[in-house]
Design a protein around this motif. Structure first.
Motif: not given
Lengths: 139, 393, 256
Positions: C178-182, C184
């Protein structure tokens, strides 16, 4: 006796060569039947890439490797090379991802050349929660 | 002592040898399975957590690494202190050290969150970290030990034997200091943070290494059906007494140092009185089995000397593992004190609470796999090179 | 060893000084004409890298910090914790194996019986023990004082978790998707509060600060004597936790 032996030897050699040729041909056939290099879809309407395809194919590991230190350690922002930007341009139309399905951009090639793709162990390879740096939108 | 010549022999092949290797293969497979499970599902399947990040694998690994240094005792006595009667045992002593060190490091590496990045650990160094130093200390000892073996066996190596022996001796003292200082240089945890841990670990290594050496030699003799060598029995018995007593002394001094400073005294109370499983393991495992029992057996001359020495060695080994369990895991279970002087009413991260820990199957599998690797390396080595001392003629 | 760190910082800032002065004048001249107003704002905390115009770097002249005013924090509120988990894509913790970059604690002074509630996170020390012990240098301090983990070189040894006196470092025990793109992050690495470095570099406050309904959290540059945080820290004589360890944390507390 000697001549015959020599002939025999040459025949063996010839046969050995024949085997080798057959093996190579078979390997090539198998690879060809397996489909050869993967066909990946690109989306020109999403804008130009950082460089031409051949350069990108050859140099993208180096570009990413150099940039990761500058971004993480030096705190460089707004750099030319950004993995999130790679994902947003190259994500598949259906999967919205560069790694989710076998035909997705990054995975297809890395599977084909059997090079471990380690980026998306940590980086998000699927669009959806994307808030692009470039847009600079804040709350 | 009756005149006796001692020759070195290869370990002899027997059905027993293969049966033992098959058994070890089972444990090695268990270790491999544990590693792959942890690699796939993450450390969430272990008993480790964000309170206790170093668990049973680290207990096993640090035991093996510390014992690896002590396993060199016999070689050091032969080379540095020039006691010729110990020389026939020096090769086994060095090989045991290599086996223990390699196995301990294998456990450590396989327990990493990113075991595939071993190359990163070998190419990026932060020299303020004692861990980075240890990378050099461990690989350096392996190289020196192999060189030392060469000087023993090769006719070309003879002139360097003494120098190699001294180098190995000094190196292992530094190495064990480095291992102790992994904990000694931690500022935040009340159970550690003392330079006393360097000499303490050296003393512990002397006892654990000698005990493992005695067990290894006896084991090889038994499996090769050799008549046990008893020429140095009495001296080794006395040596083990001294080492066990010395290590107990250092542990007591370390705990007294902590107890004397008011800030850390609560940790000593925890370990010795209120620590639940850790208190039990410390008193029963370390103090009773690891010290009192062997001292009692070794000092009581009415006991059959060989049997009491081997039983004592086994007790010292079990006590050593118990000590590290209480020290490493107990030291983490005892809560950090980011807010000294306050009582914690509520916390989103269990502040002020003693952390729970139960060793899990993958951790035990990895630890046992490491021990099995050590035994395998010893057995295979003893088959390939003549390590086993035997009575000649 | 810590002294070496600050020496290195000073060296960098000295060699950079003349260049920075030059760049500042260039940037001022060009800024009004060609640079986006966003970038202009950014130059508060970021210096412009020489090689690549428009690329900004963390600057050693800045020391980012937080002021946590426990007298304003409510015991029943966890807005900062929720905001952190949402901003950084962290699942809400269910077991002790799950990560927490920020946590709420409620303490009682045994002498007076008074209770205090406040959040605690990575203290972004000037002399961080996690950086000292990291064997590969993956745990590092950015030029602007933010302590981070470089996940590209973290081998997952957890020595930093052992070393941190504030219980601020965590180890990722389970696979992450579930990482956010900004932000990692992934299994097998150590991590902790990043001070929302991705927001700070955009000129924004950390998520916890933005979410606090009572204004108990204040973010800013401790090096700038005129910044709001530096003035409040002076006014309140705000102190760090465990000041006995002399780690010079960038997070200061009032009322603890």
């Amino acid at each position: 006796m000697v001549a015959r032996s020599r002939w025999h030897h040459a025949a063996l050699l010839r046969r050995w060569r024949a085997w080798l040729v057959t093996l190579c041909a078979l390997t090539i056939a198998v690879v060809a039947l397996a489909g050869g290099p993967p066909q990946v879809t690109v989306y020109p309407e999403r804008g130009p890439c950082l460089a031409d395809a051949a350069t990108m194919r050859r140099d993208h590991p180096k570009m990413l490797h150099e940039q990761k230190h500058r971004t993480v350690v030096l705190g460089e922002r707004g750099a030319r090379v950004q993995l999130a930007q790679c994902v947003s341009c190259h994500a598949g139309a259906q999967s919205h991802s560069v790694v989710a399905s076998e035909r997705d951009f990054c995975r297809a090639c890395h599977d084909y050349v059997a090079v471990k793709l380690d980026c998306f162990h940590c980086h998000q390879g699927t669009l959806g929660t994307q808030s692009a740096w470039r847009s600079g939108e804040g709350r | 002592m009756a005149a006796m010549t001692i020759a070195l022999d290869h370990y002899r092949l027997s059905a027993r040898y293969w049966r033992l290797l098959a058994l070890l293969a089972l444990f090695l497979a268990g270790g491999a399975l544990s590693f792959f499970a942890m690699e796939h599902w993450g450390h969430a399947i272990t008993g480790m957590s964000n309170h206790i990040v170093w668990g049973t694998p680290h207990v096993a690994a640090i035991f093996l690494i510390v014992a690896a240094s002590g396993a060199l005792n016999v070689a050091s006595i032969a080379s540095v202190f020039e006691r010729v009667e110990y020389k026939p045992r020096a090769p086994l002593s060095v090989w045991l050290s290599i086996a223990l060190l390699v196995s301990g490091l294998a456990i450590l590496v396989l327990d990493l969150g990113q075991p595939g990045r071993l190359t990163v650990a070998m190419t990026h160094f932060n020299f303020t970290s004692i861990f980075a130093w240890n990378v050099f200390l461990y690989t350096g000892l392996l190289a020196l030990a192999v060189f030392y073996l060469w000087t023993i066996y090769s006719p070309f190596g003879k002139p360097y034997a003494k120098a190699a022996g001294v180098a190995v001796f000094l190196w292992r003292l530094i190495l064990t200091s480095g291992t102790g200082l992994i904990f000694g240089f931690l500022v935040g945890r009340d159970g550690y943070g003392s330079a006393m841990l360097a000499p303490t670990f050296i003393a512990l290594s002397l006892a654990w290494g000698l005990a493992l050496f005695l067990l290894t030699e006896a084991g090889l003799e038994a499996f090769a059906e050799l008549v046990p060598l008893t020429d140095l029995q009495d001296r080794l018995r006395k040596l083990l007494i001294v080492f066990v007593a010395a290590s107990l002394y250092f542990v007591v001094v370390h705990l007294m140092t902590l107890a004397y400073f008011e800030r850390n005294s609560a940790f000593v109370r925890f370990l010795l009185l209120k620590g639940g499983q850790f208190t039990a393991v410390f008193w029963l495992g370390y103090v009773a089995i690891g010290n009192l029992l062997p001292l009692f057996w070794l000092l009581n001359k009415r006991n059959q000397p060989r049997r009491s020495m081997l039983l004592s060695s086994l007790a010292v080994v079990l006590g050593g593992i118990a000590f590290l369990y209480a020290f490493i895991i107990g030291g983490q279970a005892y809560p950090l004190q980011p807010f000294p002087g306050y009582e914690v009413v509520a916390s989103g991260f269990d502040d002020g609470q003693v952390a729970a820990y139960i060793p899990s199957l993958p951790e035990i599998g990895l630890a046992l796999g490491g021990f099995a690797l050590a035994v395998t390396v010893i057995l295979v080595g003893a088959r390939v090179w003549p390590f086993v001392p035997r009575r000649d003629g | 060893m810590n002294r070496n760190d600050s020496c290195r910082d000073r060296e960098i800032s000295e060699t950079d000084r003349s260049r920075r002065a030059f760049l500042a004048s260039v940037a001022t001249a060009m800024g009004a004409v060609s640079l986006a107003p966003g970038i202009f704002l950014m130059s508060v905390g970021h210096e412009v890298a020489a090689a690549d115009e428009g690329v900004r770097r963390a600057s050693a002249s800045v020391r980012w910090g937080l002021l946590i005013d426990a007298t304003r924090c409510r015991a029943d509120c966890d807005a900062c914790v929720l905001a952190c988990h949402q901003e950084n894509g962290l699942p809400l913790p269910q077991s002790s194996a799950d990560v927490r970059w920020i946590r709420k604690v409620t303490l009682r002074d045994p002498k007076s019986g008074a209770e205090r509630s406040f959040p605690a996170m990575c203290m972004h020390c000037a002399h961080p023990p996690c950086v000292d012990v990291c064997p590969t240098g993956a745990s590092f301090k950015r030029a602007d004082g933010i302590v981070l983990v470089n996940r590209h070189t973290c081998i997952g040894c957890r020595y930093c978790v052992m070393a941190c006196p504030y219980k601020a470092r965590n180890f990722v025990h389970a696979p992450v998707t579930t990482q956010k793109p900004e932000v990692p992050r992934g299994m097998g690495c150590a991590e902790g509060c990043t001070l929302c470095v991705h927001r700070v570099d955009q000129g924004k406050e950390p998520a916890c600060v933005a979410a606090c309904p009572t204004g108990a959290l204040l973010f800013g540059d401790l090096n700038d004597p005129h910044s709001a945080i530096a003035q409040r820290v002076r006014e309140l004589n705000a102190r760090p936790l465990r000041s006995d360890l002399k780690l010079d944390p960038g997070v200061r507390f009032f009322g603890v």
